[in-house]
Design an enzyme around this catalytic site. Structure first.
Site, mmCIF file in Angstrom:
data_model
loop_
_atom_site.group_PDB
_atom_site.id
_atom_site.type_symbol
_atom_site.label_atom_id
_atom_site.label_comp_id
_atom_site.label_asym_id
_atom_site.label_seq_id
_atom_site.Cartn_x
_atom_site.Cartn_y
_atom_site.Cartn_z
ATOM 1 N N GLU A 173 0.790 -1.362 -0.039
ATOM 2 C CA GLU A 173 0.163 -0.021 0.008
ATOM 3 C C GLU A 173 0.848 1.287 0.034
ATOM 4 O O GLU A 173 0.746 2.278 0.825
ATOM 5 C CB GLU A 173 -0.953 -0.084 1.153
ATOM 6 C CG GLU A 173 -1.748 -0.998 0.996
ATOM 7 C CD GLU A 173 -3.141 -0.915 2.187
ATOM 8 O OE1 GLU A 173 -3.011 -0.302 3.135
ATOM 9 O OE2 GLU A 173 -4.032 -1.758 1.943
ATOM 10 N N GLU A 301 -5.646 -8.383 -0.523
ATOM 11 C CA GLU A 301 -6.212 -7.868 0.884
ATOM 12 C C GLU A 301 -7.688 -7.886 0.295
ATOM 13 O O GLU A 301 -8.156 -6.773 -0.555
ATOM 14 C CB GLU A 301 -5.744 -6.744 1.583
ATOM 15 C CG GLU A 301 -4.382 -7.060 1.999
ATOM 16 C CD GLU A 301 -3.955 -5.661 2.972
ATOM 17 O OE1 GLU A 301 -4.808 -4.937 3.546
ATOM 18 O OE2 GLU A 301 -2.652 -5.765 3.075
HETATM 19 O O1 AHR Z 1 -4.984 -6.001 6.957
HETATM 20 C C1 AHR Z 1 -5.008 -4.803 7.744
HETATM 21 C C2 AHR Z 1 -4.328 -3.694 7.156
HETATM 22 O O2 AHR Z 1 -4.998 -3.215 6.137
HETATM 23 C C3 AHR Z 1 -3.053 -4.022 6.355
HETATM 24 O O3 AHR Z 1 -2.105 -3.987 7.332
HETATM 25 C C4 AHR Z 1 -2.945 -2.847 5.453
HETATM 26 O O4 AHR Z 1 -2.235 -3.432 4.278
HETATM 27 C C5 AHR Z 1 -4.228 -2.524 5.045
HETATM 28 O O5 AHR Z 1 -4.661 -1.157 5.125
#
Ligand code: AHR
Length: 512
Positions: A173, A301
């Site tokens: 990110e 994610e």
């Molecule tokens: O999954 C939790 C967090 O969400 C992770 O660390 C990050 O990559 C995202 O913002």
């Protein structure tokens, strides 16, 4: 009675499913590692300190790949802190989650654990505080056979054979202001390119994932993708997407106070738009750069995330393994997770890797009690079903469903469905969510080119109260059960999906 119709044809295939689409994610965050997978004084701990009860629950999910060690954590992580003798490992201030990292578990232990759950590791590197140098050393430590400083260090640590880690994330990110070492698109694109080059020089067999946007609401989306890919297209293999449904902010639905289930259960439509835009952006850059190869997607994610926001505000910083991001999922969340995973599979031609974020305790399908039980959250079940039975190819369905309008969406199909076909096993699996909160839905599936199939199992996940979930005191409060509401006549299957439910129907043709 509301009715829907779905037409499928054996020849109309979206894509072969890459099983890595059923991946997950474990970060050094909260209780994911410590008291999650690792709790040496737990009654079920094995010789390495890993909880065997957790291992069993993860194995059942058949997760083929697990992203590690972060997440935001990785952008401040020194991987060297987690290798070698435990007693010499430093305790560190962990800035992403304002915790203390003990480093009792590091890369080698995590790889050992991943083998116990029949999974491989997808390794993220730190492009926040670090760069080319630590990345090349890490690839050498993990993947080089021997005879050099870092590969021999691995051997000294007890791992004679290289770990052969195949998939690597180039940071995490990096478009986010919250990220340690956040970068502008062109800064990140340049760095990612140079890092990618050295990593592939050491091990040409690896696959690299470059960071896409942290979500479709990022102000830099989709320019971020364009710029980053213009720098990296020829040296990377995937671009990442992250999407959490229902995070507080605009369009947030505060269930159950704001009982807008009709909008909530349509939130995967935003994910669908996000995927389509990223695919278009990738293909635009491909055209601009006159490239032949495709870049695919690592949706590394995805999940539903909103329950823990308020309670996390009261957690004291600088603790080891504080209980942060612990979602107590409700039944409605499970249906949305079901819709989200079907959305991913509908794009199986471009999404080759996806990670349910995360796996244990943190935004997780599995929750542990320190010293006590491990139990399944509601979201465990749709993932379990589709990861176990969604094999082979995804068929392209022609869906004709009644639709509804909600506060946030218009023309939402009541039926969300996905059908997979496994030629080797002569089996068809169909998955469906009936989004209607009040009425059952009768659906006719017409299977063109499939003859002689019989229903072997029908599973439904339903709840009289959409706002309840499983708890340590009542871990089996909302569980799926078998039903039989189907009838098959030739290649036409008629099946009734109860109101507001997740459904699985498995068909098989017995030969000879
Ligand atoms: O999954 C939790 C967090 O969400 C992770 O660390 C990050 O990559 C995202 O913002």
């Amino acid at each position: 009675m509301q009715k829907a119709k779905v037409i499928l044809d054996k020849e109309f295939v979206i894509s072969q499913i890459d099983k890595r689409i059923y991946g997950s994610f474990i970060e050094h965050l909260g209780r994911a590692i410590y008291t999650g997978i690792y709790e040496p004084d737990h009654p079920s701990a094995d010789e390495m300190g890993f909880r065997k009860d957790v291992i069993e629950l993860v194995k059942a999910l058949k997760v083929p790949i697990i992203r590690y060690p972060g997440g935001n954590f990785v952008s401040g992580y020194n991987w060297e802190d987690g290798i070698g003798p435990r007693e010499q490992r430093p305790r560190r201030l962990e800035l992403a989650w304002r915790s203390i990292e003990s480093n009792e578990v590091g890369i080698n232990e995590f790889i050992e654990w991943s083998k116990k759950v029949n999974s491989e590791v997808m390794m993220a590197i730190n492009l926040g505080t670090r760069g080319i140098d630590s990345a090349r050393n890490l690839v050498e430590y993990c993947n080089f056979h021997g005879g050099t400083y870092y590969s021999d260090l691995r051997k000294k640590h007890g791992y004679n054979e290289p770990h052969k880690i195949k998939v690597w994330n180039l940071g995490n990110e990096m478009d986010g202001e919250w990220q340690i070492g956040h970068k502008l698109a062109h800064e990140y694109g340049r760095l990612a390119r140079e890092v990618a080059k050295v990593m592939k020089q050491i091990d040409p067999n690896i696959e690299l994932v470059v960071c896409g946007s942290s979500g479709p609401k990022m102000p830099t989306f989709p320019e971020w993708e364009r710029i980053v890919l213009e720098h990296t297209y020829d040296v990377v293999d995937y671009i990442s997407l992250h999407y959490y449904a229902n995070m507080p902010g605009s369009d947030f639905i505060n269930l159950p106070k704001d009982p807008d289930l009709k909008s909530f259960i349509a939130k995967n439509l935003d994910m669908e738009e996000f995927i389509k835009t990223v695919i278009s952006t990738i293909d635009y850059v491909k055209a601009v750069k006159r490239m032949k190869k495709d870049i695919n997607i690592s949706f590394d994610e995805w999940n539903v995330w909103y329950h823990s926001f308020e309670k996390d505000k009261n957690i004291e910083p600088w603790q080891v393994a504080p209980p942060i991001l612990e979602e107590d999922y409700i039944f409605a969340d499970a249906l949305l997770v079901g819709c989200m995973i079907m959305t991913l599979l509908r794009h199986a031609d471009r999404i080759k890797i996806a990670c349910l974020a995360q796996l244990i305790n943190v935004l997780a399908p599995i929750t542990t009690v320190k010293g006590g039980i491990a139990y399944r959250q509601t979201i465990y079940y749709p993932f379990l079903h589709i990861a176990n039975y969604g094999r082979g190819v995804v068929l392209l369905p022609k869906v004709n469903s009644p639709k509804y309008d909600s506060k946030l969406y218009t023309d939402v199909p009541i039926l969300d469905t996905l059908v997979t076909y496994d030629e080797e096993e002569n089996s068809i699996s169909l998955f469906a969510v009936n989004r209607d909160t009040e009425n059952d839905l009768l659906v006719e599936y017409q299977f063109r080119g499939f003859d002689g199939y019989k229903v072997i199992e029908q599973i439904v996940y339903e709840s009289s109260d959409p706002y309840v979930g499983n708890t340590p005191e009542d871990p089996n409060r909302v569980v799926p059960h078998k039903i039989d509401t189907s009838k098959i006549d030739g290649n036409i299957l008629e099946v009734l999906f109860p109101k507001f439910s997740w459904n699985v129907v498995r068909l098989k043709k017995f030969m000879g």
